[in-house]
Design a protein around this motif. Structure first.
Motif, short mmCIF file in Angstrom:
data_model
loop_
_atom_site.label_atom_id
_atom_site.label_comp_id
_atom_site.label_asym_id
_atom_site.label_seq_id
_atom_site.Cartn_x
_atom_site.Cartn_y
_atom_site.Cartn_z
N ARG A 1 0.83 -1.20 0.00
CA ARG A 1 0.00 0.00 0.00
C ARG A 1 0.86 1.25 0.00
O ARG A 1 0.58 2.20 -0.71
CB ARG A 1 -0.92 0.00 1.22
CG ARG A 1 -2.09 -0.91 1.06
CD ARG A 1 -3.10 -0.69 2.17
NE ARG A 1 -3.88 -1.89 2.29
CZ ARG A 1 -3.93 -2.66 3.35
NH1 ARG A 1 -3.25 -2.36 4.43
NH2 ARG A 1 -4.67 -3.74 3.36
N ALA A 2 1.91 1.26 0.81
CA ALA A 2 2.79 2.43 0.89
C ALA A 2 3.42 2.68 -0.48
O ALA A 2 3.53 3.81 -0.93
CB ALA A 2 3.87 2.21 1.94
N ARG A 3 3.81 1.63 -1.16
CA ARG A 3 4.43 1.78 -2.47
C ARG A 3 3.44 2.35 -3.47
O ARG A 3 3.80 3.21 -4.27
CB ARG A 3 4.94 0.41 -2.93
CG ARG A 3 5.67 0.44 -4.23
CD ARG A 3 6.00 -1.01 -4.60
NE ARG A 3 6.97 -1.06 -5.61
CZ ARG A 3 8.27 -1.18 -5.42
NH1 ARG A 3 8.75 -1.25 -4.23
NH2 ARG A 3 9.08 -1.24 -6.43
N GLN B 1 10.99 -2.13 -10.69
CA GLN B 1 10.46 -3.02 -9.66
C GLN B 1 8.95 -3.17 -9.78
O GLN B 1 8.20 -2.92 -8.85
CB GLN B 1 10.84 -2.49 -8.28
CG GLN B 1 12.34 -2.45 -8.09
CD GLN B 1 12.72 -1.82 -6.77
OE1 GLN B 1 12.14 -0.83 -6.35
NE2 GLN B 1 13.71 -2.40 -6.12
N GLY B 2 8.52 -3.54 -10.93
CA GLY B 2 7.11 -3.78 -11.19
C GLY B 2 7.01 -4.71 -12.38
O GLY B 2 8.03 -5.17 -12.91
N LYS B 3 5.78 -4.97 -12.80
CA LYS B 3 5.58 -5.76 -14.01
C LYS B 3 5.70 -4.83 -15.21
O LYS B 3 5.39 -3.64 -15.12
CB LYS B 3 4.20 -6.41 -13.99
CG LYS B 3 4.06 -7.48 -12.93
CD LYS B 3 2.70 -8.13 -13.01
CE LYS B 3 1.74 -7.27 -12.21
NZ LYS B 3 0.38 -7.74 -12.15
N GLU B 4 6.14 -5.36 -16.32
CA GLU B 4 6.32 -4.53 -17.51
C GLU B 4 5.03 -3.81 -17.89
O GLU B 4 5.05 -2.70 -18.41
CB GLU B 4 6.81 -5.38 -18.68
CG GLU B 4 7.19 -4.57 -19.89
CD GLU B 4 7.88 -5.38 -20.97
OE1 GLU B 4 8.02 -4.82 -22.08
OE2 GLU B 4 8.28 -6.52 -20.74
N TRP C 1 3.01 2.44 -13.38
CA TRP C 1 4.02 3.02 -12.51
C TRP C 1 4.63 1.92 -11.66
O TRP C 1 3.95 0.96 -11.31
CB TRP C 1 3.41 4.09 -11.60
CG TRP C 1 2.90 5.26 -12.35
CD1 TRP C 1 1.65 5.42 -12.88
CD2 TRP C 1 3.63 6.44 -12.70
NE1 TRP C 1 1.56 6.63 -13.54
CE2 TRP C 1 2.77 7.28 -13.43
CE3 TRP C 1 4.94 6.88 -12.45
CZ2 TRP C 1 3.15 8.51 -13.93
CZ3 TRP C 1 5.32 8.11 -12.94
CH2 TRP C 1 4.45 8.90 -13.67
N GLY C 2 5.91 2.06 -11.34
CA GLY C 2 6.58 1.08 -10.50
C GLY C 2 7.81 1.68 -9.87
O GLY C 2 8.25 2.76 -10.26
N GLY C 3 8.35 0.97 -8.94
CA GLY C 3 9.57 1.42 -8.28
C GLY C 3 10.78 1.24 -9.17
O GLY C 3 10.75 0.52 -10.17
N CYS C 4 11.84 1.92 -8.81
CA CYS C 4 13.11 1.80 -9.52
C CYS C 4 14.21 1.85 -8.47
O CYS C 4 14.16 2.66 -7.55
CB CYS C 4 13.28 2.96 -10.51
SG CYS C 4 14.91 2.96 -11.32
N THR C 5 15.19 1.00 -8.63
CA THR C 5 16.27 0.95 -7.64
C THR C 5 17.07 2.25 -7.59
O THR C 5 17.74 2.52 -6.61
CB THR C 5 17.21 -0.24 -7.89
OG1 THR C 5 17.77 -0.13 -9.20
CG2 THR C 5 16.47 -1.56 -7.77
N LEU C 6 16.99 3.08 -8.62
CA LEU C 6 17.70 4.36 -8.63
C LEU C 6 17.00 5.45 -7.83
O LEU C 6 17.64 6.36 -7.32
CB LEU C 6 17.86 4.87 -10.06
CG LEU C 6 18.74 4.08 -11.01
CD1 LEU C 6 18.74 4.75 -12.38
CD2 LEU C 6 20.14 3.97 -10.47
N LYS D 1 10.20 6.65 -4.80
CA LYS D 1 9.41 7.33 -5.83
C LYS D 1 9.13 6.34 -6.96
O LYS D 1 9.94 5.47 -7.25
CB LYS D 1 10.14 8.56 -6.37
CG LYS D 1 10.30 9.62 -5.31
CD LYS D 1 10.93 10.87 -5.85
CE LYS D 1 11.06 11.89 -4.72
NZ LYS D 1 11.77 13.09 -5.16
N LEU D 2 8.00 6.51 -7.59
CA LEU D 2 7.60 5.64 -8.70
C LEU D 2 7.97 6.28 -10.03
O LEU D 2 7.89 7.49 -10.19
CB LEU D 2 6.09 5.39 -8.65
CG LEU D 2 5.55 4.76 -7.37
CD1 LEU D 2 4.04 4.63 -7.45
CD2 LEU D 2 6.19 3.41 -7.11
N VAL D 3 8.37 5.45 -10.97
CA VAL D 3 8.67 5.91 -12.32
C VAL D 3 7.61 5.37 -13.27
O VAL D 3 6.97 4.35 -13.01
CB VAL D 3 10.08 5.47 -12.79
CG1 VAL D 3 11.15 6.09 -11.92
CG2 VAL D 3 10.21 3.96 -12.80
N ALA D 4 7.42 6.04 -14.38
CA ALA D 4 6.44 5.61 -15.38
C ALA D 4 6.93 4.37 -16.10
O ALA D 4 8.09 4.32 -16.53
CB ALA D 4 6.19 6.74 -16.38
#
Length: 93
Positions: free
Chosen positions: A15-17, A63-66, A70-75, A79-82
């Motif tokens: 949920r936090a993500r 860090q998500g499904k293709e 939106w999903g996480g990124c190790t960089l 924050k979520l990236v598109a």
């Protein structure tokens, strides 16, 4: 009891993500790697390593499904990236 605590923690993290802020293209960390929310807008002259078809969604750092919007990124911790975005740190899966 330990199992229920673990499951509860995992649900909370999920949920936090989902509530995490989206990375802005103007964020200094995003600017440093040329992040764009839409890979179609990448300046190919400035980033010659960009190739058609590369997106955050098919990057090994995503860090998500293709298919996720939106999903996480190790960089960009927290924050979520598109999913259809791109940055110069793109790496093959």
């Amino acid at each position: 009891m330990v199992v229920s605590i673990g499951i509860g923690s995992a649900l909370w993290l999920t949920r936090a993500r989902a509530d995490a802020p989206h990375l802005s293209e103007s964020d200094p960390a995003a600017v440093a790697v040329g992040y764009k929310e839409d890979a179609a807008t990448v300046d190919k002259a400035k980033y010659p390593t960009f190739a058609a078809g590369q997106t955050c969604g098919n990057c090994s750092l995503y860090q998500g499904k293709e298919s996720d919007a939106w999903g996480g990124c190790t960089l960009f911790n927290g924050k979520l990236v598109a999913g259809k975005g791109w940055c110069a740190s793109w790496t093959n899966m």
